[in-house]
Design a protein around this motif. Structure first.
Motif, PDB file in Angstrom:
ATOM      1  N   PHE A   6       0.969  -0.702  -0.085  1.00 11.70           N
ATOM      2  CA  PHE A   6      -0.118  -0.182   0.243  1.00 11.70           C
ATOM      3  C   PHE A   6       1.082   1.182  -0.117  1.00 11.70           C
ATOM      4  O   PHE A   6       2.169   1.002   0.274  1.00 11.70           O
ATOM      5  CB  PHE A   6      -1.177   0.230   1.123  1.00 11.70           C
ATOM      6  N   ARG A   7       0.346   2.523  -0.179  1.00  7.16           N
ATOM      7  CA  ARG A   7       0.990   3.919  -0.302  1.00  7.16           C
ATOM      8  C   ARG A   7       0.141   4.565   0.258  1.00  7.16           C
ATOM      9  O   ARG A   7      -1.058   4.691   0.059  1.00  7.16           O
ATOM     10  CB  ARG A   7       1.501   3.777  -1.984  1.00  7.16           C
ATOM     11  N   GLN A   8       0.606   5.931   0.832  1.00  7.66           N
ATOM     12  CA  GLN A   8       0.218   6.720   0.666  1.00  7.66           C
ATOM     13  C   GLN A   8       0.433   8.094   0.650  1.00  7.66           C
ATOM     14  O   GLN A   8       2.361   8.606   1.421  1.00  7.66           O
ATOM     15  CB  GLN A   8      -0.202   6.398   2.510  1.00  7.66           C
ATOM     16  N   ALA A   9       0.552   9.408  -0.036  1.00  7.31           N
ATOM     17  CA  ALA A   9       1.258  10.218   0.032  1.00  7.31           C
ATOM     18  C   ALA A   9       0.651  11.107   0.646  1.00  7.31           C
ATOM     19  O   ALA A   9      -0.526  11.092   1.503  1.00  7.31           O
ATOM     20  CB  ALA A   9       0.799  10.592  -1.852  1.00  7.31           C
ATOM     21  N   PRO A  10       1.637  12.546   0.453  1.00  8.22           N
ATOM     22  CA  PRO A  10       1.465  13.843   1.834  1.00  8.22           C
ATOM     23  C   PRO A  10      -0.307  13.555   1.255  1.00  8.22           C
ATOM     24  O   PRO A  10      -0.748  14.702   0.189  1.00  8.22           O
ATOM     25  CB  PRO A  10       2.237  14.402   0.905  1.00  8.22           C
ATOM     26  N   GLY A  11      -0.654  14.229   2.313  1.00 10.47           N
ATOM     27  CA  GLY A  11      -2.205  14.840   2.305  1.00 10.47           C
ATOM     28  C   GLY A  11      -3.677  13.624   1.216  1.00 10.47           C
ATOM     29  O   GLY A  11      -4.282  14.133   1.223  1.00 10.47           O
ATOM     30  N   LYS A  12      -2.972  12.248   0.981  1.00  5.77           N
ATOM     31  CA  LYS A  12      -4.374  11.596   0.378  1.00  5.77           C
ATOM     32  C   LYS A  12      -4.016  10.359   1.788  1.00  5.77           C
ATOM     33  O   LYS A  12      -3.587   9.953   1.885  1.00  5.77           O
ATOM     34  CB  LYS A  12      -3.211  11.071  -0.758  1.00  5.77           C
ATOM     35  N   GLU A  13      -5.486   9.713   0.408  1.00  8.74           N
ATOM     36  CA  GLU A  13      -5.894   8.581   1.751  1.00  8.74           C
ATOM     37  C   GLU A  13      -4.713   6.697   1.049  1.00  8.74           C
ATOM     38  O   GLU A  13      -4.258   7.250   0.210  1.00  8.74           O
ATOM     39  CB  GLU A  13      -7.199   7.934   0.799  1.00  8.74           C
ATOM     40  N   ARG A  14      -4.501   5.982   1.924  1.00 11.29           N
ATOM     41  CA  ARG A  14      -3.590   5.047   1.951  1.00 11.29           C
ATOM     42  C   ARG A  14      -4.230   4.218   0.500  1.00 11.29           C
ATOM     43  O   ARG A  14      -5.593   4.225   0.920  1.00 11.29           O
ATOM     44  CB  ARG A  14      -3.722   4.589   2.769  1.00 11.29           C
ATOM     45  N   GLU A  15      -3.381   3.667  -0.095  1.00  8.87           N
ATOM     46  CA  GLU A  15      -4.161   2.827  -1.204  1.00  8.87           C
ATOM     47  C   GLU A  15      -3.394   1.828  -1.817  1.00  8.87           C
ATOM     48  O   GLU A  15      -2.720   1.883  -1.580  1.00  8.87           O
ATOM     49  CB  GLU A  15      -4.195   3.989  -2.869  1.00  8.87           C
ATOM     50  N   GLY A  16      -4.241   1.266  -1.851  1.00 11.44           N
ATOM     51  CA  GLY A  16      -3.244   0.003  -2.588  1.00 11.44           C
ATOM     52  C   GLY A  16      -2.968  -0.249  -4.203  1.00 11.44           C
ATOM     53  O   GLY A  16      -3.186   0.362  -4.748  1.00 11.44           O
ATOM     54  N   VAL A  17      -1.470  -0.875  -3.700  1.00 12.22           N
ATOM     55  CA  VAL A  17      -0.960  -0.678  -4.776  1.00 12.22           C
ATOM     56  C   VAL A  17      -0.947  -2.429  -5.456  1.00 12.22           C
ATOM     57  O   VAL A  17      -0.534  -2.440  -7.250  1.00 12.22           O
ATOM     58  CB  VAL A  17       0.363  -0.550  -4.828  1.00 12.22           C
TER      59      VAL A  17
ATOM     60  N   GLU B 189      -7.677  -7.236  -1.230  1.00 10.97           N
ATOM     61  CA  GLU B 189      -7.895  -6.116  -2.447  1.00 10.97           C
ATOM     62  C   GLU B 189      -7.830  -5.608  -2.753  1.00 10.97           C
ATOM     63  O   GLU B 189      -7.812  -4.199  -1.915  1.00 10.97           O
ATOM     64  CB  GLU B 189      -9.700  -7.000  -3.121  1.00 10.97           C
ATOM     65  N   VAL B 190      -6.272  -4.519  -4.123  1.00 14.15           N
ATOM     66  CA  VAL B 190      -6.167  -3.752  -4.101  1.00 14.15           C
ATOM     67  C   VAL B 190      -7.243  -2.654  -3.864  1.00 14.15           C
ATOM     68  O   VAL B 190      -7.051  -1.737  -3.275  1.00 14.15           O
ATOM     69  CB  VAL B 190      -5.721  -3.889  -5.418  1.00 14.15           C
ATOM     70  N   ALA B 191      -8.273  -2.930  -4.588  1.00 13.42           N
ATOM     71  CA  ALA B 191      -9.135  -1.517  -4.801  1.00 13.42           C
ATOM     72  C   ALA B 191     -10.347  -1.244  -3.472  1.00 13.42           C
ATOM     73  O   ALA B 191     -11.152  -0.425  -3.502  1.00 13.42           O
ATOM     74  CB  ALA B 191      -9.340  -1.194  -6.253  1.00 13.42           C
ATOM     75  N   THR B 192     -10.580  -2.758  -2.785  1.00  9.21           N
ATOM     76  CA  THR B 192     -11.697  -2.444  -2.113  1.00  9.21           C
ATOM     77  C   THR B 192     -11.420  -3.131  -0.764  1.00  9.21           C
ATOM     78  O   THR B 192     -12.271  -2.067  -0.493  1.00  9.21           O
ATOM     79  CB  THR B 192     -12.574  -3.767  -2.095  1.00  9.21           C
ATOM     80  N   THR B 193      -9.980  -3.414  -0.427  1.00 10.65           N
ATOM     81  CA  THR B 193      -9.653  -3.694   0.932  1.00 10.65           C
ATOM     82  C   THR B 193     -10.020  -2.123   1.661  1.00 10.65           C
ATOM     83  O   THR B 193      -8.706  -1.933   0.763  1.00 10.65           O
ATOM     84  CB  THR B 193      -8.517  -4.496   1.402  1.00 10.65           C
ATOM     85  N   ILE B 194     -10.409  -2.203   2.877  1.00 12.02           N
ATOM     86  CA  ILE B 194     -10.543  -1.350   3.903  1.00 12.02           C
ATOM     87  C   ILE B 194      -9.037  -0.984   4.739  1.00 12.02           C
ATOM     88  O   ILE B 194      -8.538  -2.388   5.374  1.00 12.02           O
ATOM     89  CB  ILE B 194     -11.327  -1.016   4.777  1.00 12.02           C
ATOM     90  N   PRO B 195      -8.648  -0.094   4.339  1.00  6.12           N
ATOM     91  CA  PRO B 195      -6.568  -0.208   5.131  1.00  6.12           C
ATOM     92  C   PRO B 195      -6.931  -0.917   6.383  1.00  6.12           C
ATOM     93  O   PRO B 195      -6.127  -1.920   7.145  1.00  6.12           O
ATOM     94  CB  PRO B 195      -5.528   0.904   4.463  1.00  6.12           C
ATOM     95  N   ASP B 196      -7.473  -0.329   7.347  1.00  4.59           N
ATOM     96  CA  ASP B 196      -7.928  -0.215   8.284  1.00  4.59           C
ATOM     97  C   ASP B 196      -7.334  -1.698   9.487  1.00  4.59           C
ATOM     98  O   ASP B 196      -7.356  -2.687  10.402  1.00  4.59           O
ATOM     99  CB  ASP B 196      -8.708   0.319   9.441  1.00  4.59           C
ATOM    100  N   VAL B 197      -8.600  -2.326   8.477  1.00  2.00           N
ATOM    101  CA  VAL B 197      -8.635  -3.973   8.480  1.00  2.00           C
ATOM    102  C   VAL B 197      -7.507  -4.812   8.511  1.00  2.00           C
ATOM    103  O   VAL B 197      -7.539  -6.015   8.631  1.00  2.00           O
ATOM    104  CB  VAL B 197     -10.055  -4.218   8.102  1.00  2.00           C
TER     105      VAL B 197
END
Length: 125
Positions: A37-48, A103-111
């Motif tokens: 996963f990655r997180q850019a400044p000011g953005k939400e975490r996203e699956g890569v 899942e890259v697109a749908t898994t919520i990072p917090d889980v």
């Protein structure tokens, strides 16, 4: 417990390449699915990208054709080969793991239960 330790981040110019590694320690049988996963400044975490024990890989659309995820099960190590890097790839990259499919697109990072400390990737134009 599972510990994930990333390495390989750094600064490159656009068009360059980097290879991230993630070493896993502990009860690694608990994490058949791994990913980045990655997180850019000011953005939400996203699956890569994610990969399961059998090597089936999934990617977010923005990195398809440029990034390759792989794993060495015998070494409990995960990799992310990043080519043709773009400034928009700049982010903190995290290794993640779970017992169930990520899942890259749908898994919520917090889980996702297991996260590394992150490694910074900076791409300059």
């Amino acid at each position: 417990q599972v510990q994930l330790v990333e390495s390989g981040g750094g600064s490159v110019q656009a068009g360059g390449s980097l290879r991230l590694s993630c070493a896993a320690y502990g009860n690694t049988y608990r994490m058949p699915c791994m990913g980045w996963f990655r997180q850019a400044p000011g953005k939400e975490r996203e699956g890569v990208a994610t990969i399961d024990k059998d090597g089936r890989a999934r990617y977010t659309d923005s990195v398809k054709g440029r990034f390759t995820i792989s794993r060495e099960n015998a070494k409990d190590t995960l990799y992310l080969q990043m080519n043709s890097l773009k400034p928009e790839d700049t982010a903190m990259y995290y290794c993640v793991a779970d017992i169930i499919q990520i899942e890259v697109a749908t898994t919520i990072p917090d889980v996702i239960p297991y996260w590394g400390q992150g490694t910074q990737v900076t791409v300059s134009s």
